[in-house]
Scaffold this active site. Sequence first.
Site, PDB file in Angstrom:
ATOM      1  N   ASP A  38     -16.508  -9.954  -6.684  1.00  0.00           N
ATOM      2  CA  ASP A  38     -17.654 -10.683  -6.936  1.00  0.00           C
ATOM      3  C   ASP A  38     -18.508 -11.110  -5.555  1.00  0.00           C
ATOM      4  OD1 ASP A  38     -17.164 -10.114  -9.416  1.00  0.00           O
ATOM      5  OD2 ASP A  38     -16.906 -12.146 -10.237  1.00  0.00           O
ATOM      6  N   ARG A 129     -15.292 -14.393 -25.032  1.00  0.00           N
ATOM      7  CA  ARG A 129     -15.054 -14.971 -23.493  1.00  0.00           C
ATOM      8  C   ARG A 129     -16.136 -14.983 -22.571  1.00  0.00           C
ATOM      9  NH1 ARG A 129      -9.196 -12.597 -21.369  1.00  0.00           N
ATOM     10  NH2 ARG A 129      -8.021 -12.619 -23.297  1.00  0.00           N
TER      11      ARG A 129
END
Length: 198
Positions: A38, A129
């Site tokens: 990320d 989620r």
Amino acid sequence: MSSKWMIIGISGVTCGGKTTLTQRLAQHFTDCVTMDQDQYFRLEEDPNHEWVDVSPGVRHQNWESMASMDWQAMTNAINDIIAKEPPKSSDYPALLIVDGFLIFNYKPISDVFYKKFFITIDKDECLRRRTERAYLPPDPNGYFESWVWPMYLKNRHLMNDCQNDVPIEYLDGSLDKDIIFETVLENINQLLSQQTKL
């Protein structure tokens, strides 16, 4: 590949628990460095992004595509780490644990892993989620159904074309986090033990 480092890849579906597992492993192993895919997303304004139509009048960067990542920067960062002397407090190789949902789709990175883990969960659990997280930029309405899940299935299929002779071990992300951690921990400990005998 440096014999002083053992590079482990942890990939899988978005919100599957990759980073949580990586952080737990880093807390367990003294000689361990982690890297998160990320951190290598392109900036929002980067012209290399692919743009998609999420709904009429709504366009959004396709953050699920290979084009969303600066792969060269990530490759360079990995090479910089393994070129250095690792932290050392035991006879085992030091660990570099890399986590990210596309790391097995980019062959120059996929090929460096000594072991590969891939976490799966079903679509409903993934959506549950994901809706509990805050993203910057935020997901537009319809982005999950139109792009996140279909791209996950596509990328998982294409991932098979980028593999070498190191098999991918699949993990059920719906299991208790302790069970997943203990499974991976035992596997890594076995690999480290084998390395010291070479």
